[in-house]
Design a protein around this motif. Sequence first.
Motif, PDB file in Angstrom:
ATOM      1  N   ASP A 292       0.835  -1.202   0.000  1.00 45.53           N
ATOM      2  CA  ASP A 292       0.000   0.000   0.000  1.00 45.53           C
ATOM      3  C   ASP A 292       0.876   1.261   0.000  1.00 45.53           C
ATOM      4  O   ASP A 292       1.505   1.589   1.013  1.00 45.53           O
ATOM      5  CB  ASP A 292      -0.905  -0.022   1.229  1.00 45.53           C
ATOM      6  CG  ASP A 292      -1.980   1.057   1.202  1.00 45.53           C
ATOM      7  OD1 ASP A 292      -1.741   2.115   0.585  1.00 45.53           O
ATOM      8  OD2 ASP A 292      -3.044   0.857   1.815  1.00 45.53           O
ATOM      9  N   LEU A 293       0.903   1.950  -1.117  1.00 49.14           N
ATOM     10  CA  LEU A 293       1.728   3.155  -1.211  1.00 49.14           C
ATOM     11  C   LEU A 293       1.203   4.275  -0.328  1.00 49.14           C
ATOM     12  O   LEU A 293       1.951   5.167   0.067  1.00 49.14           O
ATOM     13  CB  LEU A 293       1.809   3.613  -2.667  1.00 49.14           C
ATOM     14  CG  LEU A 293       2.730   2.761  -3.553  1.00 49.14           C
ATOM     15  CD1 LEU A 293       2.507   3.080  -5.029  1.00 49.14           C
ATOM     16  CD2 LEU A 293       4.188   2.969  -3.185  1.00 49.14           C
ATOM     17  N   GLY A 294      -0.094   4.252  -0.001  1.00 53.31           N
ATOM     18  CA  GLY A 294      -0.637   5.239   0.931  1.00 53.31           C
ATOM     19  C   GLY A 294      -0.033   5.083   2.312  1.00 53.31           C
ATOM     20  O   GLY A 294       0.294   6.074   2.979  1.00 53.31           O
TER      21      GLY A 294
ATOM     22  N   LEU B 224       3.729   1.398 -10.438  1.00 56.61           N
ATOM     23  CA  LEU B 224       3.008   1.294  -9.171  1.00 56.61           C
ATOM     24  C   LEU B 224       2.336   2.615  -8.814  1.00 56.61           C
ATOM     25  O   LEU B 224       1.170   2.645  -8.385  1.00 56.61           O
ATOM     26  CB  LEU B 224       3.968   0.892  -8.041  1.00 56.61           C
ATOM     27  CG  LEU B 224       4.479  -0.546  -8.015  1.00 56.61           C
ATOM     28  CD1 LEU B 224       5.446  -0.720  -6.854  1.00 56.61           C
ATOM     29  CD2 LEU B 224       3.340  -1.550  -7.893  1.00 56.61           C
ATOM     30  N   LEU B 225       3.056   3.696  -8.996  1.00 52.81           N
ATOM     31  CA  LEU B 225       2.508   5.005  -8.647  1.00 52.81           C
ATOM     32  C   LEU B 225       1.356   5.391  -9.568  1.00 52.81           C
ATOM     33  O   LEU B 225       0.346   5.953  -9.120  1.00 52.81           O
ATOM     34  CB  LEU B 225       3.613   6.069  -8.698  1.00 52.81           C
ATOM     35  CG  LEU B 225       4.654   5.970  -7.577  1.00 52.81           C
ATOM     36  CD1 LEU B 225       5.865   6.838  -7.879  1.00 52.81           C
ATOM     37  CD2 LEU B 225       4.036   6.368  -6.243  1.00 52.81           C
TER      38      LEU B 225
ATOM     39  N   SER C  58      -0.694   3.408 -10.966  1.00 51.89           N
ATOM     40  CA  SER C  58      -1.850   2.547 -10.725  1.00 51.89           C
ATOM     41  C   SER C  58      -2.520   2.811  -9.377  1.00 51.89           C
ATOM     42  O   SER C  58      -3.467   2.111  -9.006  1.00 51.89           O
ATOM     43  CB  SER C  58      -1.438   1.074 -10.809  1.00 51.89           C
ATOM     44  OG  SER C  58      -0.503   0.755  -9.799  1.00 51.89           O
ATOM     45  N   THR C  59      -2.031   3.808  -8.646  1.00 46.88           N
ATOM     46  CA  THR C  59      -2.603   4.152  -7.341  1.00 46.88           C
ATOM     47  C   THR C  59      -3.680   5.215  -7.511  1.00 46.88           C
ATOM     48  O   THR C  59      -3.437   6.251  -8.149  1.00 46.88           O
ATOM     49  CB  THR C  59      -1.500   4.684  -6.396  1.00 46.88           C
ATOM     50  OG1 THR C  59      -0.481   3.697  -6.277  1.00 46.88           O
ATOM     51  CG2 THR C  59      -2.064   5.009  -5.025  1.00 46.88           C
TER      52      THR C  59
ATOM     53  N   LYS D 117      -5.976   8.451  -7.060  1.00 49.29           N
ATOM     54  CA  LYS D 117      -5.667   9.794  -6.552  1.00 49.29           C
ATOM     55  C   LYS D 117      -6.967  10.561  -6.361  1.00 49.29           C
ATOM     56  O   LYS D 117      -7.858  10.527  -7.209  1.00 49.29           O
ATOM     57  CB  LYS D 117      -4.738  10.527  -7.520  1.00 49.29           C
ATOM     58  CG  LYS D 117      -3.384   9.838  -7.689  1.00 49.29           C
ATOM     59  CD  LYS D 117      -2.541  10.506  -8.759  1.00 49.29           C
ATOM     60  CE  LYS D 117      -1.194   9.794  -8.907  1.00 49.29           C
ATOM     61  NZ  LYS D 117      -1.344   8.374  -9.311  1.00 49.29           N
TER      62      LYS D 117
END
Length: 325
Positions: free
Chosen positions: A215-217, A255-256, A258-259, A261
């Motif tokens: 989870d990049l968040g 990855l970024l 595909s997150t 926003k």
Amino acid sequence: MNQPTLQVTGLQTHFFTGNGAVKSVDGVTFSLLEGETLGIVGESGSGKSVTSLSIIGLIESPGRIVGGEVRFLGRDLLQLKESEMRKIRGKEISMIFQEPLTALNPVFRIGHQIQEVLMNHNQLHKADAERQTLELLKKVKISRPESAYDSYPHELSGGMRQRAMIAMAIACKPKILIADEPTTALDVSIQAQILKIMKEIIRDEGSSILLITHDLGVIAEMADRVAVMYAGQIVEQCDVYTLFKAPKHPYTQGLLKSTPKLHNNEETLDSIEGSVPHPLNMPVGCRFHPRCSYATDKCNQNEPQLRELESGHQVRCLLYENGFQ
């Protein structure tokens, strides 16, 4: 500069099956400084959890660590006997597992399990261990600690179980806390509460945290530095601001993108084509090249090395090996 609390160098963990050796972790190198949070991020199957289990010596057959060093305060953990590791595991280095319902013992009450950690590692008497256990349950924001103390794991909600798991992990004030997907199974509001608790642990105890997540968040919220893993290798490593502002590796960029926003109203998200390769059938050359939009013939012939582009920013990609940026 201070010596790292943890220095992992060239770590290799393989699983030996009837079909061949599965190279789950293949030459991973990183350091963790005192009071720092290092996030390890990547898709399922990238080797994140196996890396964390290798560090604390919990790899079971048919798995085996076949190379590298894991130095904790200068001492190579891979050279220790299991009896020596037991003195470190749970006291100096603790772990928050992804699913506490399977990590906690179902036949013992929560209070007993936390007490046991305190009595085994800190040689406390039962009365002192009971008092400290209740203080720990309060510290992780359990509103009715006496009730949780007397409860079995299945009697608590997912959020309460995770808090109890954190209480157990921090009981002996470890120098390193490994958190493996600590918020994955929780709803958004409980996730936020768990992350807040972990921030308070860093502030109050000065522990270093190795945070394993997809989870990049969570990475943006918690991490100081980030290591991006793909197919058993680290493909990019830098501080968290640089990762989000100027990612270099095509996988990190994917990855970024595909997150989701908040400010983006598009109905569909970008995605990375394909999936992580099977460990028994790794591509020749760069392991990401079958999914990479920048790939050339050179990429399917030559395996890139992890190179430092600038201070603290490392990338494993042939685009940068000849000075291209």
